[in-house]
Design a protein around this motif. Structure first.
Motif, PDB file in Angstrom:
ATOM      1  N   PRO A  50      -8.943  96.989  72.352  1.00 51.06           N
ATOM      2  CA  PRO A  50      -7.521  96.821  72.667  1.00 51.06           C
ATOM      3  C   PRO A  50      -6.695  98.018  72.181  1.00 51.06           C
ATOM      4  CG  PRO A  50      -8.395  94.910  71.485  1.00 51.06           C
ATOM      5  CD  PRO A  50      -9.439  95.965  71.448  1.00 51.06           C
ATOM      6  N   ALA A  51      -5.498  98.118  72.707  1.00 50.58           N
ATOM      7  CA  ALA A  51      -4.594  99.193  72.298  1.00 50.58           C
ATOM      8  C   ALA A  51      -4.065  98.939  70.884  1.00 50.58           C
ATOM      9  CB  ALA A  51      -3.423  99.283  73.276  1.00 50.58           C
ATOM     10  N   VAL A  52      -3.658 100.006  70.226  1.00 48.68           N
ATOM     11  CA  VAL A  52      -3.027  99.916  68.904  1.00 48.68           C
ATOM     12  C   VAL A  52      -1.670  99.235  69.070  1.00 48.68           C
ATOM     13  CG1 VAL A  52      -2.074 101.262  67.007  1.00 48.68           C
ATOM     14  CG2 VAL A  52      -4.222 101.960  68.068  1.00 48.68           C
ATOM     15  N   THR A  53      -1.387  98.282  68.194  1.00 46.83           N
ATOM     16  CA  THR A  53      -0.092  97.601  68.216  1.00 46.83           C
ATOM     17  C   THR A  53       0.517  97.656  66.829  1.00 46.83           C
ATOM     18  OG1 THR A  53      -1.019  95.453  67.619  1.00 46.83           O
ATOM     19  CG2 THR A  53      -0.922  95.986  69.973  1.00 46.83           C
ATOM     20  N   ASN A  54       1.754  97.167  66.704  1.00 47.73           N
ATOM     21  CA  ASN A  54       2.398  97.128  65.384  1.00 47.73           C
ATOM     22  C   ASN A  54       1.633  96.223  64.434  1.00 47.73           C
ATOM     23  OD1 ASN A  54       4.430  98.869  66.084  1.00 47.73           O
ATOM     24  ND2 ASN A  54       5.854  97.254  66.683  1.00 47.73           N
ATOM     25  N   GLY A  55       1.065  95.160  64.958  1.00 45.72           N
ATOM     26  CA  GLY A  55       0.339  94.225  64.106  1.00 45.72           C
ATOM     27  C   GLY A  55      -1.086  94.643  63.790  1.00 45.72           C
ATOM     28  N   VAL A  56      -1.680  95.471  64.647  1.00 48.41           N
ATOM     29  CA  VAL A  56      -3.063  95.892  64.470  1.00 48.41           C
ATOM     30  C   VAL A  56      -3.155  97.396  64.658  1.00 48.41           C
ATOM     31  CG1 VAL A  56      -5.438  95.608  65.259  1.00 48.41           C
ATOM     32  CG2 VAL A  56      -3.864  93.679  65.396  1.00 48.41           C
ATOM     33  N   ALA A  57      -3.240  98.106  63.524  1.00 48.93           N
ATOM     34  CA  ALA A  57      -3.277  99.575  63.582  1.00 48.93           C
ATOM     35  C   ALA A  57      -4.635 100.105  64.025  1.00 48.93           C
ATOM     36  CB  ALA A  57      -2.917 100.153  62.221  1.00 48.93           C
ATOM     37  N   PRO A  59      -7.616  98.496  65.993  1.00 51.49           N
ATOM     38  CA  PRO A  59      -8.248  97.364  66.679  1.00 51.49           C
ATOM     39  C   PRO A  59      -9.767  97.494  66.706  1.00 51.49           C
ATOM     40  CG  PRO A  59      -7.139  98.794  68.242  1.00 51.49           C
ATOM     41  CD  PRO A  59      -6.861  99.348  66.884  1.00 51.49           C
TER      42      PRO A  59
END
Length: 118
Positions: A50-57, A59
């Motif tokens: 998955p893409a990097v998100t604010n919640g998961v730096a 993945p």
């Protein structure tokens, strides 16, 4: 529409690689288990990160099984209509058995036809 046939002598087998901004849509799967040593459980696996998100730096790789097929020994199975809702976000892999317990058999043949969809 590309297609590829492979033996399940190793598991998992990669049938189509990820393409940026496109999904893989399998349109035909044929499992030839006629000369295999035992019944087979064939899993269609979607491997993606998955893409990097604010919640998961950072993945982790995801490997959901999108479809599972039971094929008896001395049988040949083909699926077409059952695949209409199957979408692969990353790399299309086929495993004989499960990802945690693959069962290899060089006499089990799998053919997958697919298209990329934007």
């Amino acid at each position: 529409m590309p297609s590829l046939m492979q033996t399940m002598a190793a598991s998992p087998r990669v049938f189509a690689t990820e393409k940026r901004n496109a999904k893989i849509k399998p349109s035909l799967i044929v499992v030839d288990n006629v000369n295999a040593a035992a019944d087979a459980v064939i899993g269609i696996v979607d491997r993606f990160t998955p893409a990097v998100t604010n919640g998961v730096a950072i993945p982790v790789v995801q490997t959901p099984t999108r479809l599972q097929i039971n094929v008896s020994i001395n049988a040949c199975v083909s699926l077409r209509d059952e695949l209409k809702d199957v979408e692969i976000l990353g790399q299309l892999e086929v495993v004989r058995g499960t990802l945690l317990a693959p069962v290899v058999d060089a006499n089990c043949f799998v053919t997958v036809a697919y298209d990329y969809e934007q």
